[in-house]
Design a protein around this motif. Structure first.
Motif, short mmCIF file in Angstrom:
data_model
loop_
_atom_site.label_atom_id
_atom_site.label_comp_id
_atom_site.label_asym_id
_atom_site.label_seq_id
_atom_site.Cartn_x
_atom_site.Cartn_y
_atom_site.Cartn_z
N VAL A 246 -11.99 -85.20 -45.77
CA VAL A 246 -12.43 -84.42 -46.92
C VAL A 246 -11.36 -84.54 -47.99
N GLY A 247 -11.74 -84.24 -49.25
CA GLY A 247 -10.77 -84.28 -50.33
C GLY A 247 -11.28 -85.07 -51.52
N GLN A 248 -10.60 -84.91 -52.65
CA GLN A 248 -11.01 -85.59 -53.87
C GLN A 248 -10.91 -87.10 -53.75
N ALA A 249 -9.99 -87.61 -52.93
CA ALA A 249 -9.84 -89.05 -52.78
C ALA A 249 -10.89 -89.66 -51.87
N VAL A 250 -11.68 -88.82 -51.21
CA VAL A 250 -12.72 -89.30 -50.31
C VAL A 250 -14.02 -89.46 -51.09
N PRO A 251 -14.67 -90.62 -51.04
CA PRO A 251 -15.94 -90.79 -51.74
C PRO A 251 -16.94 -89.71 -51.35
N GLY A 252 -17.49 -89.03 -52.35
CA GLY A 252 -18.44 -87.96 -52.09
C GLY A 252 -17.80 -86.65 -51.68
N GLY A 253 -16.47 -86.61 -51.63
CA GLY A 253 -15.77 -85.39 -51.23
C GLY A 253 -15.61 -85.22 -49.74
N LYS A 254 -16.45 -85.90 -48.95
CA LYS A 254 -16.33 -85.84 -47.50
C LYS A 254 -17.02 -87.07 -46.91
N GLY A 255 -16.59 -87.44 -45.71
CA GLY A 255 -17.20 -88.60 -45.07
C GLY A 255 -16.72 -88.77 -43.64
N THR A 256 -17.54 -89.46 -42.85
CA THR A 256 -17.20 -89.74 -41.46
C THR A 256 -17.28 -91.24 -41.23
N ILE A 257 -16.25 -91.78 -40.60
CA ILE A 257 -16.20 -93.21 -40.27
C ILE A 257 -16.02 -93.35 -38.76
N ASN A 258 -16.87 -94.17 -38.16
CA ASN A 258 -16.77 -94.47 -36.73
C ASN A 258 -16.46 -95.94 -36.55
N LEU A 259 -15.40 -96.23 -35.80
CA LEU A 259 -15.01 -97.61 -35.47
C LEU A 259 -14.99 -97.77 -33.97
N SER A 260 -15.47 -98.91 -33.50
CA SER A 260 -15.40 -99.20 -32.07
C SER A 260 -15.25 -100.70 -31.87
N GLY A 261 -14.71 -101.08 -30.72
CA GLY A 261 -14.54 -102.49 -30.42
C GLY A 261 -13.55 -102.72 -29.30
N ASP A 262 -13.24 -103.98 -29.05
CA ASP A 262 -12.25 -104.39 -28.05
C ASP A 262 -11.18 -105.22 -28.76
N ALA A 263 -9.93 -105.07 -28.31
CA ALA A 263 -8.83 -105.79 -28.95
C ALA A 263 -7.89 -106.35 -27.91
N ALA A 264 -7.29 -107.49 -28.24
CA ALA A 264 -6.31 -108.13 -27.35
C ALA A 264 -5.26 -108.83 -28.20
N MET A 265 -4.01 -108.78 -27.73
CA MET A 265 -2.93 -109.46 -28.44
C MET A 265 -2.02 -110.14 -27.43
N ASP A 266 -1.63 -111.38 -27.78
CA ASP A 266 -0.73 -112.17 -26.95
C ASP A 266 0.41 -112.65 -27.84
N MET A 267 1.58 -111.97 -27.75
CA MET A 267 2.70 -112.34 -28.60
C MET A 267 3.35 -113.64 -28.17
N LEU A 268 3.14 -114.05 -26.92
CA LEU A 268 3.66 -115.34 -26.48
C LEU A 268 2.94 -116.48 -27.19
N LYS A 269 1.63 -116.34 -27.30
CA LYS A 269 0.83 -117.35 -28.01
C LYS A 269 0.73 -117.04 -29.51
N GLY A 270 1.10 -115.83 -29.87
CA GLY A 270 0.99 -115.45 -31.28
C GLY A 270 -0.45 -115.29 -31.72
N SER A 271 -1.28 -114.74 -30.86
CA SER A 271 -2.70 -114.62 -31.17
C SER A 271 -3.18 -113.19 -30.98
N ALA A 272 -4.26 -112.86 -31.69
CA ALA A 272 -4.90 -111.55 -31.56
C ALA A 272 -6.39 -111.74 -31.75
N ASP A 273 -7.15 -110.89 -31.08
CA ASP A 273 -8.60 -111.00 -31.17
C ASP A 273 -9.21 -109.61 -31.13
#
Length: 727
Positions: A246-273
């Protein structure tokens, strides 16, 4: 087992027992609470601050070595409003003693309640931790020692944790100098026991707030994660992030965002997915994937895809506080897109772009690289689009209050010009636009083609063409910024435009007819309007053949006026249409002054010829127009219409282009009347005024009612007003 090994093992076991026994005895015999006052005094002498223990300290040694404490607080620096810089209600941390011998770190639980940290800066720019930090010289020495230590330590950490439970933690950044307050409040972190290679569940809740920008966000994050023993590989499955803001900086004064997914990172290979990524917000859903490589090098790259299923964009914008009123109520109610993308820190490429905009399909691609010397490629193909559907309804524009002053004209900032010279000198561009069918202002425009190329300081648009009402328009333009000042040229031409077809498309009525054409070839230089006008040179011309203008019958109006003058009766019916054989003109532009000498209008009754100049540098016009009666028409009684043949009405048009003065040249007109044998010049002037006023009213959209009394104006003013309306 040899005797020597047995002796060594026994000695080690005895040593461990002795050390453990000694530590147990120390815990039993030594009460850490007896030393709280000494610790508080030492901190006060060292920092000038108060360290306060609000509860008991408890130590444990075997089999878990750890510490448990009640409330602890550290006072703030002098001059800051908040009482404490740091405080907590309780904390409990312990690790198993025996596994340390083998290099394994086994934590039982980490429990922290009400951890609060206040970081502040006063109006003078002084931080509330400056008195606790070491000098710059000490920092550099510590950094060098730490780097050397890190380089030597390359062994994996054998770590396991029974669990993490942090309740109601918070961090505040209070910046009085910039008048900004940002905070992390109500932070709750729960992590189930984990060990390398074993998945564990985690839940994080936090409330973020800020005064600049004004926003407050309640965030919940959860998922199942796992780490490799060296902590260089990790995986998160079932990641879920829910943001309520909520707030003046939020479009419309209020909002809800839902994010979902799977993530993986391999610093040895320098990769992320990141896979199975789904975002939902404001009625919009987006699905996608992101893969990155080279994270441990300078050759970072990424790729992925994005799909936005069809949604109601108008409703989404309304939820975001943006009201969209369109002529077509169904416009923007079915929008979707999908595309593939790839790039690097200095480039981005979008391929296989497909946008569904209501009934319109848009295909294309886009790429951008090298920010220092931009290289852009863009292609856009549109099958059919009606832009009228997306415009605001007619008459929706709100009128400005009567007492509201017009906005001051913005002057270009210093160094700015009409053309971004520096950008064009660096730009490489290849852009193509193709529209099969475009509807604008109800006109059906087909085969729109625009090709733009830029390289080495030269921008070329060739062609920019389309077909309209059986006619064809084509043009080309060049902007050359290789020299000191931009040099521009444009050539354009229109052939075979059917005026009747265009009128029916745009108005739905039979208002105009004629085959129209025009051509122009212009060139100029400069980077501000004054200079561009002053350097403008070239030619232009237009011609309309075999047409008519509906709404008034010029023959009828002249004959009716003549019958009034002569006392006869005019029997011809009003056809509400004026026919013409040709209207044409050419002009030569030299240094911003357009000179026309050959304006011609030919009709069965009248001939008009004009000549004059339009000065674009001063935006003034000086033009002369002569309208001459050439037709022979007969009335009933009175003089014959033949007596008007050769009668000329001379008109001058002078002054500001936006509001010129249009007047009859009275000395010339009086001489013409006298030569023609008319004695009542005022009646003739009034009769001609009626003709011209009829034309002006037709074009201006005004018409007197039958019962309206004619205003008593000066006949010359009436003629001037009528001609001004016509132009």
């Amino acid at each position: 087992m040899s005797k020597a090994v047995k002796i060594i093992m026994g000695a080690l076991a005895a040593l461990v027992v002795l050390v453990g026994a000694a530590m147990v005895l120390a815990v039993m015999l030594i009460n850490p609470n007896d030393y709280k006052a000494e610790i508080e005094d030492a901190v006060r002498k060292q920092t000038g601050r108060d360290l306060v223990f609000n509860g008991d300290l408890e130590l444990s040694v075997f089999p878990w070595i750890g510490v448990k404490t009640g409330g602890i607080s550290l006072s703030n620096a002098k001059g800051f409003s908040e009482k404490n810089m740091f405080s907590l209600k309780s904390a409990d941390v312990s690790l198993k003693l025996l596994p340390l011998i083998t290099g394994k770190v086994e934590l039982r639980n980490i429990d922290v309640v009400d951890l609060q940290m206040f970081l502040m800066r006063n109006k003078q720019g002084v931080n509330n931790w400056d008195d606790l930090t070491s000098s710059d010289k000490d920092k550099q020495k510590h950094k060098a020692e730490k780097t050397s230590s890190d380089e030597k330590s390359g062994l994996p950490i054998n770590l396991s944790v029974g669990g993490v439970n942090i309740q109601n933690a918070g961090i505040v950044w209070d910046d009085r100098k910039d008048d900004v307050r940002q905070a992390v409040d109500d932070c709750d972190i729960t992590i189930e026991g984990f060990a390398p290679g074993n998945p564990f569940d985690f839940n994080v809740h936090v409330v973020l707030s800020s005064t600049k920008p004004e926003v407050k966000a309640d965030i919940n994050t959860s998922g199942k994660a796992s780490f490799s023993p060296d902590f260089k590989q990790f995986v998160v499955n079932g990641l879920s992030v829910v943001v309520d803001a909520v707030g003046q900086a939020v479009p419309g004064g209020k909002g809800t965002i839902n994010l979902s997914g799977d993530a993986a990172m391999d610093m040895l290979k320098g990769s992320a997915d990141i896979s199975s990524l789904v975002m939902n917000a404001y009625g919009l859903s987006a699905e996608g994937r992101l893969a990155a490589k080279g994270l441990n090098s300078r050759s970072i790259s990424f790729s992925g895809d994005m799909n936005v299923p069809g949604f109601n964009l108008k409703e989404t914008m309304e939820q975001m506080g943006i009201e969209l009123n369109t002529t077509d109520s169904k416009a923007l109610t079915s929008v979707g897109m999908n595309f593939n993308y790839s790039g690097s820190p200095k480039s981005i490429a979008i391929k296989d772009l497909l946008i569904n905009l209501d009934e319109t399909k848009i295909k294309g691609l886009f790429s951008f690289s090298n920010p220092d010397r931009p290289d852009i490629v863009a292609q856009l193909g549109i099958d059919k689009i009606n832009v009228d559907s997306y415009l605001p309804p007619v008459g929706e524009k709100k009128a400005a209050p009567k007492d509201e002053k017009p906005a001051a004209k913005e002057e270009p900032k210093s160094g700015e010009g009409l053309i971004p010279v520096d950008l064009l000198r660096k730009l490489t561009l290849k852009a193509d636009l193709n529209i099969k069918h475009l509807i604008a202002k109800k006109a059906n425009i087909t085969e729109v083609v625009v090709r733009a190329r830029a390289k080495d300081g030269v921008l070329t648009v060739k062609p920019a063409s389309f077909n309209l009402a059986k006619g064809a328009f084509t043009s080309s333009a060049v902007i050359d910024v290789r020299g000191k000042d931009p040099v521009m040229s444009v050539n354009a031409g229109l052939t075979g435009l059917d005026g009747a077809d265009l009128a029916r498309q745009t108005t739905g009525e039979d208002k105009f007819s004629g085959t129209m054409s025009f051509n122009s070839g212009l060139s100029t230089s400069g980077n501000d309007m004054k200079t561009v006008y002053a350097n403008l040179n070239g030619d232009l011309g237009f011609k309309v053949l075999d047409g008519y203008v509906s709404g008034f019958d010029l023959v009828y109006l002249v004959g009716d006026a003549f019958s009034i003058l002569t006392g006869g009766a005019w029997g011809k019916r009003d056809s509400k249409r004026t026919e013409f054989g040709e209207v044409s003109a050419t002009a030569k532009i030299t240094n911003g002054i357009a000179d026309n000498r050959d304006l011609v209008m030919k009709s069965p009754l009248l001939r008009a010829a004009g000549a004059g100049k339009l000065d674009l540098n001063k935006m003034v016009v000086d033009y002369a127009l002569d309208a001459k009666v050439v037709g022979t028409l007969e009335g009933q009684g009175g003089k014959s219409m033949k007596d008007l043949i050769g009668l000329t009405v001379p008109v001058t048009i002078k002054g500001d282009v936006a509001d010129p003065s249009v007047m009859v040249n009275m000395p010339r007109f009086a001489a013409i009347l006298a030569k023609s044998g008319f004695n009542i010049a005022g009646s003739v002037i009034e009769g001609v005024g009626d003709v011209l006023e009829g034309i002006g009213n037709t074009f201006g959209g005004s018409k007197k009612s039958d019962g309206e009394t004619k205003s008593k104006k000066n006949p010359v003013q009436e003629i001037g007003g009528a001609i001004k309306n016509l132009f």
